[in-house]
Design a protein around this motif. Structure first.
Motif, PDB file in Angstrom:
ATOM      1  N   LEU A  29      61.988 -17.924  31.757  1.00 45.06           N
ATOM      2  CA  LEU A  29      62.423 -17.744  33.146  1.00 45.06           C
ATOM      3  C   LEU A  29      63.942 -17.869  33.263  1.00 45.06           C
ATOM      4  O   LEU A  29      64.584 -17.097  33.987  1.00 45.06           O
ATOM      5  CB  LEU A  29      61.744 -18.757  34.063  1.00 45.06           C
ATOM      6  N   GLN A  30      64.516 -18.833  32.562  1.00 46.44           N
ATOM      7  CA  GLN A  30      65.972 -18.996  32.572  1.00 46.44           C
ATOM      8  C   GLN A  30      66.654 -17.768  31.978  1.00 46.44           C
ATOM      9  O   GLN A  30      67.648 -17.277  32.518  1.00 46.44           O
ATOM     10  CB  GLN A  30      66.387 -20.250  31.800  1.00 46.44           C
ATOM     11  N   GLU A  31      66.127 -17.262  30.861  1.00 45.66           N
ATOM     12  CA  GLU A  31      66.704 -16.076  30.237  1.00 45.66           C
ATOM     13  C   GLU A  31      66.621 -14.879  31.178  1.00 45.66           C
ATOM     14  O   GLU A  31      67.572 -14.109  31.290  1.00 45.66           O
ATOM     15  CB  GLU A  31      65.995 -15.771  28.917  1.00 45.66           C
ATOM     16  N   LYS A  32      65.492 -14.750  31.843  1.00 45.58           N
ATOM     17  CA  LYS A  32      65.308 -13.648  32.794  1.00 45.58           C
ATOM     18  C   LYS A  32      66.300 -13.779  33.947  1.00 45.58           C
ATOM     19  O   LYS A  32      66.929 -12.810  34.360  1.00 45.58           O
ATOM     20  CB  LYS A  32      63.871 -13.651  33.313  1.00 45.58           C
ATOM     21  N   HIS A  33      66.462 -14.992  34.460  1.00 43.69           N
ATOM     22  CA  HIS A  33      67.382 -15.250  35.557  1.00 43.69           C
ATOM     23  C   HIS A  33      68.823 -14.920  35.151  1.00 43.69           C
ATOM     24  O   HIS A  33      69.558 -14.257  35.890  1.00 43.69           O
ATOM     25  CB  HIS A  33      67.269 -16.712  35.998  1.00 43.69           C
ATOM     26  N   PHE A  34      69.241 -15.385  33.973  1.00 44.08           N
ATOM     27  CA  PHE A  34      70.603 -15.128  33.511  1.00 44.08           C
ATOM     28  C   PHE A  34      70.831 -13.653  33.215  1.00 44.08           C
ATOM     29  O   PHE A  34      71.911 -13.133  33.454  1.00 44.08           O
ATOM     30  CB  PHE A  34      70.956 -15.993  32.298  1.00 44.08           C
ATOM     31  N   SER A  35      69.820 -12.974  32.696  1.00 47.94           N
ATOM     32  CA  SER A  35      69.998 -11.547  32.398  1.00 47.94           C
ATOM     33  C   SER A  35      70.123 -10.745  33.688  1.00 47.94           C
ATOM     34  O   SER A  35      70.846  -9.764  33.745  1.00 47.94           O
ATOM     35  CB  SER A  35      68.843 -11.014  31.542  1.00 47.94           C
ATOM     36  N   LYS A  36      69.434 -11.152  34.759  1.00 51.03           N
ATOM     37  CA  LYS A  36      69.576 -10.483  36.062  1.00 51.03           C
ATOM     38  C   LYS A  36      70.974 -10.696  36.625  1.00 51.03           C
ATOM     39  O   LYS A  36      71.553  -9.791  37.217  1.00 51.03           O
ATOM     40  CB  LYS A  36      68.523 -11.004  37.048  1.00 51.03           C
ATOM     41  N   ARG A  37      71.502 -11.901  36.459  1.00 52.10           N
ATOM     42  CA  ARG A  37      72.842 -12.202  36.975  1.00 52.10           C
ATOM     43  C   ARG A  37      73.907 -11.407  36.247  1.00 52.10           C
ATOM     44  O   ARG A  37      74.888 -10.991  36.842  1.00 52.10           O
ATOM     45  CB  ARG A  37      73.131 -13.689  36.849  1.00 52.10           C
ATOM     46  N   ARG A  38      73.704 -11.169  34.951  1.00 57.52           N
ATOM     47  CA  ARG A  38      74.676 -10.409  34.158  1.00 57.52           C
ATOM     48  C   ARG A  38      74.540  -8.912  34.401  1.00 57.52           C
ATOM     49  O   ARG A  38      75.494  -8.195  34.312  1.00 57.52           O
ATOM     50  CB  ARG A  38      74.510 -10.685  32.674  1.00 57.52           C
ATOM     51  N   GLY A  39      73.295  -8.470  34.625  1.00 57.73           N
ATOM     52  CA  GLY A  39      72.993  -7.048  34.716  1.00 57.73           C
ATOM     53  C   GLY A  39      73.297  -6.515  36.043  1.00 57.73           C
ATOM     54  O   GLY A  39      73.759  -5.525  36.398  1.00 57.73           O
ATOM     55  N   CYS A  69      56.543 -26.165  23.393  1.00 64.46           N
ATOM     56  CA  CYS A  69      55.218 -26.089  23.994  1.00 64.46           C
ATOM     57  C   CYS A  69      55.228 -24.941  25.003  1.00 64.46           C
ATOM     58  O   CYS A  69      56.289 -24.400  25.346  1.00 64.46           O
ATOM     59  CB  CYS A  69      54.834 -27.410  24.652  1.00 64.46           C
ATOM     60  N   LEU A  70      54.078 -24.571  25.468  1.00 66.44           N
ATOM     61  CA  LEU A  70      53.960 -23.417  26.359  1.00 66.44           C
ATOM     62  C   LEU A  70      54.791 -23.587  27.629  1.00 66.44           C
ATOM     63  O   LEU A  70      55.500 -22.663  28.045  1.00 66.44           O
ATOM     64  CB  LEU A  70      52.490 -23.168  26.694  1.00 66.44           C
ATOM     65  N   ASP A  71      54.744 -24.756  28.258  1.00 65.83           N
ATOM     66  CA  ASP A  71      55.515 -24.989  29.485  1.00 65.83           C
ATOM     67  C   ASP A  71      57.014 -24.841  29.246  1.00 65.83           C
ATOM     68  O   ASP A  71      57.722 -24.199  30.028  1.00 65.83           O
ATOM     69  CB  ASP A  71      55.224 -26.375  30.063  1.00 65.83           C
ATOM     70  N   ALA A  72      57.510 -25.415  28.172  1.00 68.38           N
ATOM     71  CA  ALA A  72      58.938 -25.337  27.863  1.00 68.38           C
ATOM     72  C   ALA A  72      59.337 -23.898  27.533  1.00 68.38           C
ATOM     73  O   ALA A  72      60.414 -23.442  27.930  1.00 68.38           O
ATOM     74  CB  ALA A  72      59.284 -26.269  26.701  1.00 68.38           C
ATOM     75  N   LYS A  73      58.480 -23.180  26.825  1.00 68.94           N
ATOM     76  CA  LYS A  73      58.770 -21.786  26.483  1.00 68.94           C
ATOM     77  C   LYS A  73      58.807 -20.923  27.745  1.00 68.94           C
ATOM     78  O   LYS A  73      59.692 -20.061  27.881  1.00 68.94           O
ATOM     79  CB  LYS A  73      57.723 -21.253  25.497  1.00 68.94           C
ATOM     80  N   GLU A  74      57.887 -21.154  28.666  1.00 68.34           N
ATOM     81  CA  GLU A  74      57.889 -20.398  29.921  1.00 68.34           C
ATOM     82  C   GLU A  74      59.158 -20.682  30.721  1.00 68.34           C
ATOM     83  O   GLU A  74      59.753 -19.764  31.287  1.00 68.34           O
ATOM     84  CB  GLU A  74      56.639 -20.729  30.736  1.00 68.34           C
ATOM     85  N   ARG A  75      59.600 -21.945  30.757  1.00 66.58           N
ATOM     86  CA  ARG A  75      60.845 -22.290  31.446  1.00 66.58           C
ATOM     87  C   ARG A  75      62.032 -21.577  30.800  1.00 66.58           C
ATOM     88  O   ARG A  75      62.896 -21.036  31.486  1.00 66.58           O
ATOM     89  CB  ARG A  75      61.085 -23.802  31.427  1.00 66.58           C
ATOM     90  N   GLN A  76      62.047 -21.568  29.478  1.00 69.92           N
ATOM     91  CA  GLN A  76      63.125 -20.904  28.750  1.00 69.92           C
ATOM     92  C   GLN A  76      63.162 -19.411  29.072  1.00 69.92           C
ATOM     93  O   GLN A  76      64.221 -18.844  29.315  1.00 69.92           O
ATOM     94  CB  GLN A  76      62.955 -21.114  27.242  1.00 69.92           C
TER      95      GLN A  76
END
Length: 137
Positions: A127-137, A118-125
């Motif tokens: 955000l998590q991907e964005k957060h993890f990519s910042k931590r790696r980058g 659903c839209l809420d779950a996709k947005e959470r996903q």
């Protein structure tokens, strides 16, 4: 077959009734057939390209081949998503979020028939991907 307007005009309590499931099954089957044809055409084009003796021509052909292979890879990925969606239709799980169990929504499914969240779950996903990519980058 129902039209999009008829589909959207159905009462919310009729969500993922037999007519709606049939509509999305037909839509996904059509998309699968079109995708399979495009994949086959791409494979034939890749197989029919000849290598030119000139170094620049060879480099250009190799780059075109790499791009074509990337496209075919993405199409195979989408084909798997379509097959998974058709499996969810067969098991009557289609249209419900894999994470929350809530309805995904007809508008979202019309825009992306292979949606699993659903839209809420996709947005959470995302955000998590964005957060993890910042931590790696």
């Amino acid at each position: 077959m129902l039209t999009e307007q008829q589909l959207l005009a159905m009462p919310k309590q009729d969500y993922m009734n037999a007519a709606q499931l049939h509509y999305f099954e037909q839509l996904l089957r059509e998309q699968r057939q079109t995708l399979q044809q495009r994949i086959e055409q791409s494979k034939q084009q890749l197989g029919s390209r000849e290598t030119e003796p000139d170094e620049l021509d060879r480099a250009l052909i190799e780059e075109e081949n790499r791009q074509s292979l990337r496209l075919v890879e993405r199409e195979y990925f989408l084909l798997r998503k379509i097959e998974q969606a058709l499996d969810r239709i067969a098991s009557k799980d289609y249209g419900f979020c894999n994470e929350t169990g809530q309805p995904i929504g007809l508008k979202r499914l019309l825009a992306r028939p292979t949606a699993e969240l659903c839209l809420d779950a996709k947005e959470r996903q995302e955000l998590q991907e964005k957060h993890f990519s910042k931590r790696r980058g």
